[in-house]
Structures are given as structure tokens and as C-alpha cells.
Enzyme design. Sequence first.
Site: not given
Length: 251
Positions: A145, A176
Site C-alpha cells: 500500500y 494485494k
Amino acid sequence: MEKSNLDKLLKNQRGMLLAYDHGFEHGPSDFDERSVDPEWIIKIAESGYFTGVIFQKGIASKYYDPEKNKVPLIIKMNGKTSFHKDEEPLSLSNCSVDEAVNLGAVAIGYTIYVGSEHEQKMIDEFAGIEEEAHSKGLAVIGWMYPRGKKIKSDTDKDTLAYAARLGLELNADAVKIKYTGDPESFRWVVDSAGKTKVFVVGGDKSSIEEIIKTTSEIVKAGAVGWAIGRNIWQSNDPISTAKRISKELYK
Ligand code: FBP
């Protein structure tokens, strides 16, 4: 070559992971009376449409039974609360690899806030966890992220490609990551991840039409599927929502 358990989280090279670590990251404000109950989440995860479920260790320990539950477990190793909405996030581990193994996990997840001024601390901790998890046969998923004041946009193609590439460099089996918003630019993110597979983050609740459209786009770009939470368990009918997404994913 290191063995990976990632195949246990994939069906025909696609996957749909049900994320439920929001009680830690956001607090119960994401939940209603139904979704606050982890038993309900396990029912959704066991519907047949998910290839894995993501819990922090407390939920796993109290609700997930590796003898009974069929959906593979991913233990999220680190987390931070939303009280610290500072510009330079740091998230450190609250679980050991042995504990994840004992809980029945086939994989571990770890967030690295790429670009944060504390990035190196998370990279260092991730590196140790990655080595141990792989040596114990677990797959490793990096929540990559981009965050912090050095990050201009967390959906920028080059920023996400860098974050995905960092996952490959750190030997994650999968990352992810957020979607850039179009399949052409996302293809570069997926290509940058190389042999590291790409799961896309679901994000805030949006319409089912939007999720179906994005599903076809991310597959076109080469991602393996979703790691998705709110768009499932905040929907009126989580299982039929999952069914529709799964139909598109395996088209
Ligand atoms: P969603 O599909 O609900 O976005 O879940 C994905 C996820 O990464 C969760 O695993 C995590 O709790 C949350 O989003 C973190 O969101 P943020 O860092 O944007 O607050």
C-alpha cells in the site's frame, strides 16, 4: 526453489480471498449487526465462492476450526488502528509464524506502507517473516500500500508498479494492491510483479455493476482476482454477490 502454498489459494489460477481484518484496521464501524459476527463471515467464506479467508489471529483462534472449516486460512500478521491517521503509517507484527501455523494457516499476509518514512522497518520485519514462513511451507502475501507524504496518488500506475515490483523483490508469492482504474495501465503493474501473483483490493463499498466491470478488467490485465471485504459483507446478499463476481472471474 522454495515451495509455496499459494496454489492452495487458487482455483484454475484465479482466486477470491475474503478480507475481514477491518475490526483491527477501522474498528467495528465498518460492520452492522450481522457482519460484526465472525461466524457469519465464516459462513460466507465457506459458500464455495472463496479460495481463502483473511483473519487476524484473534478471530482465527476463536472462530476458525482447521478441522472443520474448508476455506483456507490466511493470517494477517500486522495491523494498526485507525486512531493513528498520521501521514507516515507504520504497522508491525502481532503474531508469530509458528502461531499462524498452529492456527491452521496456509499463508500469511503483511502490510508494507510503501513510501512511508517507516517503510524500512516494515521491509525488515517482512523479510524475517517471509523467510520463516516459506521455510515452514506457508505462502506469503504482501499488502503493498503506497502511503505517506511522498506518495502523490495511491492509484498512480508507476507508483503501484513500483509497489508490486517491491513485492517480487521481497519474494512475496502474491501482492494485494489497489487497481489503477483501467486495464491498460494495470497490465504494467501486473507485469512489474513478474511471477508474483496480483490480487486486487476491494476498497469501499461500490455498486455490484462496478465490481463486475472491474473484475473483467483486472482479469484482462493479468491479475488472479480479488482480496475483497466490504463489497461482500456490506452487501445485502453477500453470497449472491460473491456468486456473481465469481462467475465473472472464472468466465
Ligand atoms: P476491502 O475489500 O474492504 O477494501 O478490504 C481490503 C483491505 O485491505 C483490508 O484487508 C484492510 O482492512 C483494509 O482494506 C484496509 O483499508 P485502508 O488501509 O484503506 O483503510
